[in-house]
Design an enzyme around this catalytic site. Sequence first.
Site, short mmCIF file in Angstrom:
data_model
loop_
_atom_site.label_atom_id
_atom_site.label_comp_id
_atom_site.label_asym_id
_atom_site.label_seq_id
_atom_site.Cartn_x
_atom_site.Cartn_y
_atom_site.Cartn_z
N CYS A 13 1.64 6.97 10.37
CA CYS A 13 1.57 5.55 10.01
C CYS A 13 0.48 4.85 10.81
O CYS A 13 0.47 4.90 12.04
CB CYS A 13 2.90 4.86 10.25
SG CYS A 13 2.85 3.08 9.88
N LYS A 25 4.62 14.75 9.22
CA LYS A 25 3.53 14.19 8.42
C LYS A 25 2.57 13.48 9.36
O LYS A 25 3.00 12.68 10.20
CB LYS A 25 4.06 13.20 7.37
CG LYS A 25 2.96 12.64 6.46
CD LYS A 25 3.54 11.78 5.35
CE LYS A 25 2.46 11.38 4.34
NZ LYS A 25 1.52 10.37 4.87
N ASN A 64 -2.19 15.48 1.26
CA ASN A 64 -1.89 14.12 0.83
C ASN A 64 -3.15 13.28 0.91
O ASN A 64 -3.94 13.42 1.84
CB ASN A 64 -0.78 13.55 1.72
CG ASN A 64 -0.50 12.08 1.47
OD1 ASN A 64 -0.47 11.28 2.39
ND2 ASN A 64 -0.28 11.71 0.23
N ARG A 83 0.88 6.47 -3.34
CA ARG A 83 0.54 5.21 -4.00
C ARG A 83 0.44 5.33 -5.52
O ARG A 83 0.74 4.38 -6.24
CB ARG A 83 -0.77 4.67 -3.41
CG ARG A 83 -0.64 4.25 -1.96
CD ARG A 83 -1.99 3.86 -1.37
NE ARG A 83 -2.89 4.99 -1.23
CZ ARG A 83 -4.21 4.90 -1.14
NH1 ARG A 83 -4.79 3.71 -1.18
NH2 ARG A 83 -4.95 5.98 -0.99
#
Length: 345
Positions: A102, A141, A204, A229
């Site tokens: 993030c 991730k 990704n 998205r």
Amino acid sequence: MVKIEHITLPEFPLLLAPMEDVSDPPFRVVCKANGADLLYTEFISSEGLVGDSAKCRRKLDIFDEERPAGVQIFGGDEGRMAQASAIVDLTKPDFLDINFGCPVKGIVSQGAGSGVLKNLDLMTRLTAACVKATSLPVTVKTRLGWDEDSKNIEEVAERLQDVGIKALTIHGRTRCQMYKGEADWSLIAKVKNNPRIHIPIFGNGDIDSPQKAKEYKERFGVDGIMIGRAAIGYPWIFREVRHFLNTGQELPAPTVAERVAVCKQHLDKSLQWRGGQAGIYSMRRHYLTYLKGLPGIKEFRNRLVTLSDPEAIKSVLDEVLRKYEGFEMEKEPIQLIDYHENCPI
């Protein structure tokens, strides 16, 4: 088949990305019904879980029809991350995922999310603490690195595998890129082709069409792809990608009947999980995207976002179905939203 410890996935699985304020249980169920193979919760603060935050605890909810699904946590303190992992263990998801990707300033400033990319020793310790604290398979991730001068994903992959993670998803941008520029999958491919790496590697970033999914599968050799998205307002992306991979043929756009059916399914799940008015309010942002492309739909949307009775909302959706019966939807390019366009670095 692709395996994450005891979890068996189809060949080249399609993963729904964990997205804050998007990947709640109702949205995940809709994506699962349309072909997503592996799902993740919204990311959950380890501090919040340990502090018994009601909001954080609620994010642990997983419907049976979502599985396999995992809980994603974030944090920068080893003790708190271990405690949070033990809490997650008790709720029995299929796996635990750690968010080291993030890019939001508020998360990074806590020494969490992609902020951990500046300290690989800490990243390794945090991961090891989680692995030791849970019986669940642990996955991660992350991003390529902090910035252009520190793309250390190859070292990250080796070190995290060594402390016990069972799969790694890599977003092909640095933290400082946020969502700008083009995702670089070449480094993801290097990780996948590293002879030391034996865990599944998922890619990704920027997958917005079946054609691109197929191209990246063949070009970069990853074990599967994560879509984020592109699925917002368009859960059909998963079935379209799977069909194109299997047949080389492009599916037509979802019909009006399919769009209305998904609206109703999403609404029902939102009411079931959030309850009453909260479930109705949370759906209001979804109607326009689900019904996008229908001429004159604004009139119906304006009614949908003001109604507070579920049956009245469904009645309007039935009106949409009757009005546009037989209307042929055109395939439109998916527009990827920049989540953090105004987020300061």
